[in-house]
Scaffold this active site. Structure first.
Site, PDB file in Angstrom:
ATOM      1  N   ASN A   1      10.081   4.085   2.538  1.00 10.24           N
ATOM      2  CA  ASN A   1      10.047   3.605   3.913  1.00 10.24           C
ATOM      3  C   ASN A   1      11.301   2.776   4.189  1.00 10.24           C
ATOM      4  OD1 ASN A   1       7.052   4.159   4.713  1.00 10.24           O
ATOM      5  ND2 ASN A   1       6.935   3.185   2.694  1.00 10.24           N
TER       6      ASN A   1
ATOM      7  N   CYS B   1       6.229   9.378  -0.035  1.00 10.48           N
ATOM      8  CA  CYS B   1       4.972  10.073   0.201  1.00 10.48           C
ATOM      9  C   CYS B   1       4.691  10.921  -1.023  1.00 10.48           C
ATOM     10  CB  CYS B   1       5.045  10.957   1.445  1.00 10.48           C
ATOM     11  SG  CYS B   1       3.535  11.924   1.712  1.00 10.48           S
TER      12      CYS B   1
ATOM     13  N   HIS C   1      11.044   6.879   7.446  1.00 11.08           N
ATOM     14  CA  HIS C   1      11.509   6.970   6.068  1.00 11.08           C
ATOM     15  C   HIS C   1      13.011   7.238   6.062  1.00 11.08           C
ATOM     16  CE1 HIS C   1       7.498   7.639   3.800  1.00 11.08           C
ATOM     17  NE2 HIS C   1       7.263   7.029   4.944  1.00 11.08           N
TER      18      HIS C   1
ATOM     19  N   ARG D   1       0.833  -1.207   0.000  1.00 11.37           N
ATOM     20  CA  ARG D   1       0.000   0.000   0.000  1.00 11.37           C
ATOM     21  C   ARG D   1       0.868   1.257   0.000  1.00 11.37           C
ATOM     22  NH1 ARG D   1      -0.870   4.856   2.502  1.00 11.37           N
ATOM     23  NH2 ARG D   1      -0.469   3.867   4.528  1.00 11.37           N
TER      24      ARG D   1
END
Length: 303
Positions: A248, A239, A208, A14
């Site tokens: 990430n 992002c 991150h 996701r």
């Protein structure tokens, strides 16, 4: 969960894929998740019930959830922004969802076009209906260590949002360093402040690697008592609303880190490497995980 164990929340399918330029077919997304489950991951983000106009990479998340095989002890989660998203998640058979708030007023306005207080108000009916349906809800707080559009975010603002989400019914609060600018000292201070209002057992770290600090920040949060961490296979993600933010922290990095310290994750690293190679090939890109790169190079070296 004991103090010598760590729970990983796999966000690659996701939070990772939503920041890729291409939209992968449902079959590829399902196979990725199944491979991650086979590697031992037990909590996995499977999709998001958001507008495909804004996040096309998450289109057909309902199909992904319907095609996934159910396994004992495995939880598939999905991000929902409102009641409409929750209803879609319920219809797809999802049993856990996540809501997303920001600790930065400016980021909240630019990301979801409302204030922090307005976003929290929107979540109240979502949490209420989820409770009626027996559905668990996880809360994300973004920009906990800085905002891409403004100045530093006060720790008190992070604590307030985390406290509100927990009081509203979120069983766990994931603290997200959206722009990856955090450092270990700041992470420790943030965890200590949040733990004064939310139980440490209900806090998770989401880091991150934009400044190369993700693993160091995970260690700092671990030392402060956190035992749940979000990570993304092959370091996928970032992002879409945070300019310059890279992925990430890679799941491979955290499994290696924790195993070297004798902490149980339930994850098989070789199988995880295979899952990473699968999604790298599907995306046509090299892995962002240095652990994966090093271990593959070692395996390919003549003996």
């Amino acid at each position: 969960m004991t103090m010598d164990a760590v729970r990983l929340v796999e966000v690659g399918a996701r939070d990772g894929l939503q920041n890729e330029t291409q939209t992968l077919p449902v079959a590829i997304r399902v196979e990725l998740i199944e491979r991650l489950v086979a590697a031992g991951l037990r909590t996995l983000e499977a999709g998001a019930f958001v507008s495909p106009r804004w996040v096309p990479q998450m289109a057909d998340s309902d199909q992904v959830l319907r095609r996934l095989r159910q396994h004992p002890g495995v939880t598939y989660t999905a991000l929902v922004p409102n009641l409409q998203g929750l209803d879609a998640a319920l219809a797809a058979g999802c049993r856990e969802v996540a809501v997303f708030a920001s600790a930065s007023e400016l980021f909240s306005q630019r990301n979801i076009n409302c204030s922090i207080d307005e976003s929290l108000q929107r979540f109240q009916p979502v949490l209420a209906k989820a409770a009626e349906q027996g559905m668990a809800v996880r809360g994300y707080v973004s920009c906990v260590l800085g905002c891409p559009f403004g100045d530093e975010v006060p720790v008190a603002d992070v604590v307030r949002v985390a406290r509100e989400l927990y009081a509203m019914g979120c069983y766990e609060i994931s603290l997200g360093d959206t722009i990856g600018r955090g450092t270990p000292g700041r992470v420790r201070s943030l965890i200590e402040a949040c733990a004064s209002e939310v139980p440490i057992t209900a806090l998770a770290g989401h880091f991150h690697d934009t400044y190369g600090m993700a693993v160091a920040n995970v260690q700092a949060a671990l030392d402060a008592g956190v035992r749940v961490f979000d990570s993304s296979i092959s370091g996928l993600g970032g992002c879409p609303y945070s300019p310059g933010a890279t992925g990430n922290v890679a799941t491979e990095e955290l499994v290696y880190l924790f195993h070297e310290q004798g902490l149980a994750t339930g994850v098989d690293l070789p199988a995880l490497l295979e899952a990473g190679a699968f999604i790298d090939a599907a995306l046509g890109k090299a892995s962002a995980s240095r652990v994966a790169t090093a271990l593959r190079s070692k395996a390919a070296r003549p003996r």
